[in-house]
Design a protein around this motif. Structure first.
Motif, short mmCIF file in Angstrom:
data_model
loop_
_atom_site.label_atom_id
_atom_site.label_comp_id
_atom_site.label_asym_id
_atom_site.label_seq_id
_atom_site.Cartn_x
_atom_site.Cartn_y
_atom_site.Cartn_z
N UNK A 1 0.88 -1.39 -0.25
CA UNK A 1 -0.08 -0.06 -0.01
C UNK A 1 1.09 1.36 -0.04
N UNK A 2 2.08 1.21 0.57
CA UNK A 2 2.90 2.33 0.51
C UNK A 2 3.96 2.52 -0.38
N UNK A 61 9.79 8.27 3.25
CA UNK A 61 9.16 7.08 3.42
C UNK A 61 8.00 7.26 4.38
N UNK A 62 8.11 8.23 5.26
CA UNK A 62 7.25 8.55 6.14
C UNK A 62 5.93 8.97 5.48
N UNK A 63 5.96 9.86 4.32
CA UNK A 63 4.90 10.15 3.50
C UNK A 63 4.28 9.11 2.91
N UNK A 64 5.15 8.10 2.42
CA UNK A 64 4.62 6.94 1.66
C UNK A 64 3.75 6.07 2.68
N UNK A 105 -1.32 4.09 4.64
CA UNK A 105 -2.23 3.89 5.91
C UNK A 105 -3.61 4.83 5.83
N UNK A 106 -3.64 5.64 4.57
CA UNK A 106 -4.79 6.57 4.54
C UNK A 106 -4.82 7.32 5.43
N UNK A 153 -3.26 11.47 7.40
CA UNK A 153 -2.37 12.48 6.99
C UNK A 153 -0.93 12.35 7.60
N UNK A 154 -0.03 12.82 7.19
CA UNK A 154 1.11 12.85 7.54
C UNK A 154 1.40 13.29 9.13
N UNK A 155 0.70 14.40 9.29
CA UNK A 155 0.68 14.81 10.73
C UNK A 155 -0.02 14.06 11.75
N UNK A 156 -1.35 13.25 11.32
CA UNK A 156 -1.79 12.59 12.18
C UNK A 156 -0.91 11.18 12.61
N UNK A 157 -0.31 10.68 11.35
CA UNK A 157 0.57 9.62 11.83
C UNK A 157 1.81 9.94 12.76
N UNK A 158 2.29 11.13 12.53
CA UNK A 158 3.32 11.66 13.43
C UNK A 158 2.78 11.80 14.97
N UNK A 159 1.65 12.03 14.93
CA UNK A 159 1.04 12.14 16.33
C UNK A 159 1.00 10.97 16.75
N UNK A 160 0.60 9.82 16.26
CA UNK A 160 0.37 8.61 16.68
C UNK A 160 1.94 8.27 17.10
N UNK A 161 2.84 8.24 16.33
CA UNK A 161 4.22 7.78 16.71
C UNK A 161 4.79 8.63 17.92
N UNK A 162 4.44 10.02 18.22
CA UNK A 162 4.94 10.61 19.35
C UNK A 162 4.17 10.07 20.47
#
Length: 62
Positions: free
Chosen positions: A11-12, A33-36, A41-42, A44-53
């Protein structure tokens, strides 16, 4: 959400091997790679980074 490394890689548009190396902490992700991955995961990058944090702050969260 349950994904396999192979499914996320597909998917990525990133190899399963690279996904595995990221998960094991043997590679550091690039911005590309973070963007991909967030796209795969469908999310937004910002939401993904919040989950990582959140995962870093509270390792037992996810």
């Amino acid at each position: 959400m349950r994904l396999t490394q192979e499914g996320l890689g597909f998917d990525s548009e990133i190899s399963r091997t690279y996904i595995s190396l990221l998960e094991l902490g043997e590679r550091s992700p690039t911005l590309d790679s973070l963007l991909k991955i967030s796209s795969g995961l469908k999310m937004e990058l910002s939401d993904f980074l919040i989950l990582i944090a959140e995962k870093i702050r509270r390792p037992n969260l996810l």
